[in-house]
Write an enzyme that holds these catalytic residues in place. Structure first.
Site, short mmCIF file in Angstrom:
data_model
loop_
_atom_site.label_atom_id
_atom_site.label_comp_id
_atom_site.label_asym_id
_atom_site.label_seq_id
_atom_site.Cartn_x
_atom_site.Cartn_y
_atom_site.Cartn_z
N ASP A 135 -14.36 31.95 34.42
CA ASP A 135 -14.65 30.60 34.88
C ASP A 135 -14.94 30.55 36.38
OD1 ASP A 135 -14.85 27.88 35.09
OD2 ASP A 135 -12.87 27.43 34.29
N ASP A 136 -16.14 30.16 36.73
CA ASP A 136 -16.54 29.97 38.14
C ASP A 136 -16.68 31.28 38.93
OD1 ASP A 136 -16.28 27.29 37.47
OD2 ASP A 136 -14.93 26.77 39.12
N CYS A 148 -18.47 23.44 33.91
CA CYS A 148 -17.75 24.01 32.75
C CYS A 148 -18.12 23.43 31.39
CB CYS A 148 -16.25 23.81 32.95
SG CYS A 148 -15.62 24.67 34.39
N ARG A 192 -20.22 25.49 28.39
CA ARG A 192 -19.55 25.95 27.16
C ARG A 192 -20.23 25.37 25.92
NH1 ARG A 192 -14.43 27.97 29.33
NH2 ARG A 192 -15.07 28.01 31.52
N LYS A 212 -9.62 29.02 27.99
CA LYS A 212 -10.05 27.65 28.31
C LYS A 212 -11.12 27.17 27.34
CE LYS A 212 -12.40 25.14 32.00
NZ LYS A 212 -12.68 25.10 33.44
N HIS A 238 -12.36 23.35 26.86
CA HIS A 238 -13.11 22.39 27.67
C HIS A 238 -14.34 21.76 27.03
CE1 HIS A 238 -13.52 21.04 32.13
NE2 HIS A 238 -13.22 20.08 31.28
N SER A 293 -9.75 22.17 32.42
CA SER A 293 -9.57 22.98 33.63
C SER A 293 -8.11 22.99 34.08
CB SER A 293 -10.47 22.47 34.77
OG SER A 293 -11.81 22.62 34.39
N HIS A 336 -11.11 29.99 38.27
CA HIS A 336 -11.24 28.57 38.62
C HIS A 336 -10.08 28.20 39.54
CE1 HIS A 336 -11.23 24.19 38.01
NE2 HIS A 336 -12.44 24.30 37.48
N ASP A 389 -19.04 31.22 33.30
CA ASP A 389 -19.55 29.93 32.80
C ASP A 389 -20.46 29.21 33.79
OD1 ASP A 389 -17.54 29.09 34.62
OD2 ASP A 389 -17.10 27.31 33.41
N ASN A 390 -20.34 29.56 35.06
CA ASN A 390 -21.22 28.96 36.08
C ASN A 390 -20.98 29.67 37.41
OD1 ASN A 390 -18.94 26.43 35.57
ND2 ASN A 390 -18.99 27.35 37.59
N LYS A 408 -21.82 26.41 41.89
CA LYS A 408 -21.41 25.46 40.86
C LYS A 408 -21.92 24.05 41.16
CE LYS A 408 -16.99 23.76 39.07
NZ LYS A 408 -15.70 24.23 38.57
MG MG Z 1 -16.62 26.78 35.40
#
Ligand code: MG
Length: 470
Positions: free
Chosen positions: A49-50, A89, A93, A142, A144, A167, A238, A290-291, A311
């Protein structure tokens, strides 16, 4: 959240009437293939994540040590033009799970704990396809795409779930001064439908470790019995960042590096478990993010490498992520692939590899990238729609990308206060010559600008957007 809310589709499934058995225009019989099935590989997707494009050793980070992820790349294929479906996020997803642009499912915004919305019941996730094809499926980490019971993983194709549904910064414990989360519960750590910690925050230092243990347990339980699909969607890196004692204060890059190095350890554990179980040669392992990095978090955010911004933005730094795929004996070793691909492609790719039927009653934006993974077929032309929420702000076709609006979220620390700029005429970049999107060449290529504006216009005209999920 303690007991399942059986959705219409879950009930149909319980009756043995899966969505794909429903009549679809043009099809007179069930879609189940009668052809003999090739051996179905196990599929493990590690989704962090991130994490930015530049946060891994083999993608050029000078002070974060990622020996296990680097090894995955040496033993497999590393992509340099791999994109996510969105730079935040929830929609990212949604795109991954459905193979469709997030606007089609209505999942275009980041969901918060009190959001009633989530993955619509009529969307088909990759887990549902693989489960119908005989796979054991687990989502660990996660989620989300909706935290109400009807939206949780067990109602969308997963047999097992362990993780947090949104998150890790969306509770009164993690953001005590944010009125948005004042009346919300502690960050829930859920097993299937049950909140395991109703009264207190989970100790986030151990999330990476717990997810890894759960992932190993799931693989061990299914190895040799059933093909499995493991969607290991880490909460980290994240913000707020947490690493366990073993990794804390170890990385040259500081806390962010500690967290990424623990994720790297986790990847090593997954590979080790596959080897111990003797299923290494029949397992596709993917790793991606994810980003792009959350740059507004300064030192706690990652790096997009030479890509601009991160992001939230529609610049490459938001959408371009590291991506590595490994399958010994099938995916050639040590290859750097410059083909264009996206997380939405994984839907059709995994379905194809798992002998699952790809639904024909809807638009699937991604395509099967197994020919490029196996090094035996050509890639396809790049075509990418970059959305900011439900607005289309940029498009890439071939090597060219135009922006009609941009934002620069790196400059702000408060979520949502993004400065927005409109561009008329649009900005134009050749993202292969100029991956950092530094040199606007719109005035030199008016025909290309017009062509890309037409692509945008046509997309907007034909789009059927899903009911907005908030
Ligand atoms: Mg993310």
């Amino acid at each position: 959240m303690s007991k399942p809310n059986y959705s219409r589709r879950a009930v149909l499934k319980a009756m043995g009437l899966g969505v794909l058995a429903a009549p679809i225009a043009g099809c007179s019989g069930p879609l189940t293939s009668l052809a003999p099935k090739a051996k179905q590989p196990n599929i493990v997707l590690i989704f962090v994540d991130d994490m930015g494009y530049g946060d891994i050793g083999c993608y050029g980070h000078p002070t974060i040590a990622t020996p296990n992820i680097d090894r995955m790349a040496r033993e497999g294929m590393k992509f340099t033009q791999f994109h996510v479906a969105s730079s935040v996020c929830t929609p990212s997803r949604a795109g991954l799970l459905t193979g469709r642009l997030p606007i089609r499912s209505g999942l275009t915004r980041v969901l918060i704990p009190q959001s009633p919305g989530g993955m619509p019941d009529d969307e088909i996730t990759i887990a549902e396809l693989l489960k119908d094809a005989g796979y054991a499926t687990a989502c660990i980490g996660k989620w989300h795409v909706g935290s109400k019971p009807e939206h949780l993983p067990l109602n969308h194709g997963f047999d097992y779930y362990f993780g947090i549904p949104y998150s890790n910064d969306m509770s009164p414990g993690t953001q005590p001064d944010n009125p948005l989360f004042k009346d919300q519960p502690p960050t829930p750590l859920i097993r299937n439908f049950t909140v395991t910690n109703p009264d207190k925050e989970p100790d986030q230092r151990y999330l990476t470790k717990w997810y890894t243990e759960e992932a190993s347990k799931f693989m061990k339980a299914n190895a040799g019995k059933k093909p499995f699909f493991l969607y290991l969607a880490h909460t980290m890196p994240h913000v707020p960042l947490f690493a366990s004692e073993k990794f804390r204060d170890k990385s040259l890059r500081g806390l962010y590096g500690d967290v990424v190095e623990e994720l790297d350890w986790s990847c090593g554990q997954i590979l080790e478990t596959l080897k111990d179980l003797g299923i290494d040669d029949n397992t596709l392992v993917g790793f991606t993010s994810d980003n792009g990095p959350w740059l507004g978090k300064k030192l706690d955010g990652g790096s997009g490498g030479l890509f601009y911004e991160g992001k939230v933005s529609t610049w490459e730094g938001g959408y371009r992520v590291p991506a590595i795929f490994r399958w010994p004996g099938r995916i050639p070793r040590g290859v750097t692939n410059t083909d264009f691909a996206t997380t939405m492609d994984l839907f059709a790719t995994f379905a194809r590899l798992g002998n699952a039927n790809i639904p024909e009653d809807r638009i699937i934006d991604g395509g099967d990238i197994s020919p490029i993974l196996f090094g035996n077929g050509p890639g396809r032309e790049a075509l990418m729609f970059y959305y900011f929420g439900d607005e289309l702000w940029a498009v890439r076709k071939g090597p060219w990308k135009i922006h009609v609006k941009t934002t620069s979220p790196a400059s702000v620390s408060t979520w949502g206060e993004w400065p927005i700029e409109e561009h008329d005429p649009p900005l134009l970049f050749h993202v292969e010559h100029d991956p950092s999107e530094k040199h606007d060449v719109a005035d030199k290529h008016p025909t290309i600008v017009r062509e890309l504006l037409d692509v945008m216009e046509q997309h907007r005209r034909n789009l059927v957007a899903g009911e907005p999920q908030r």
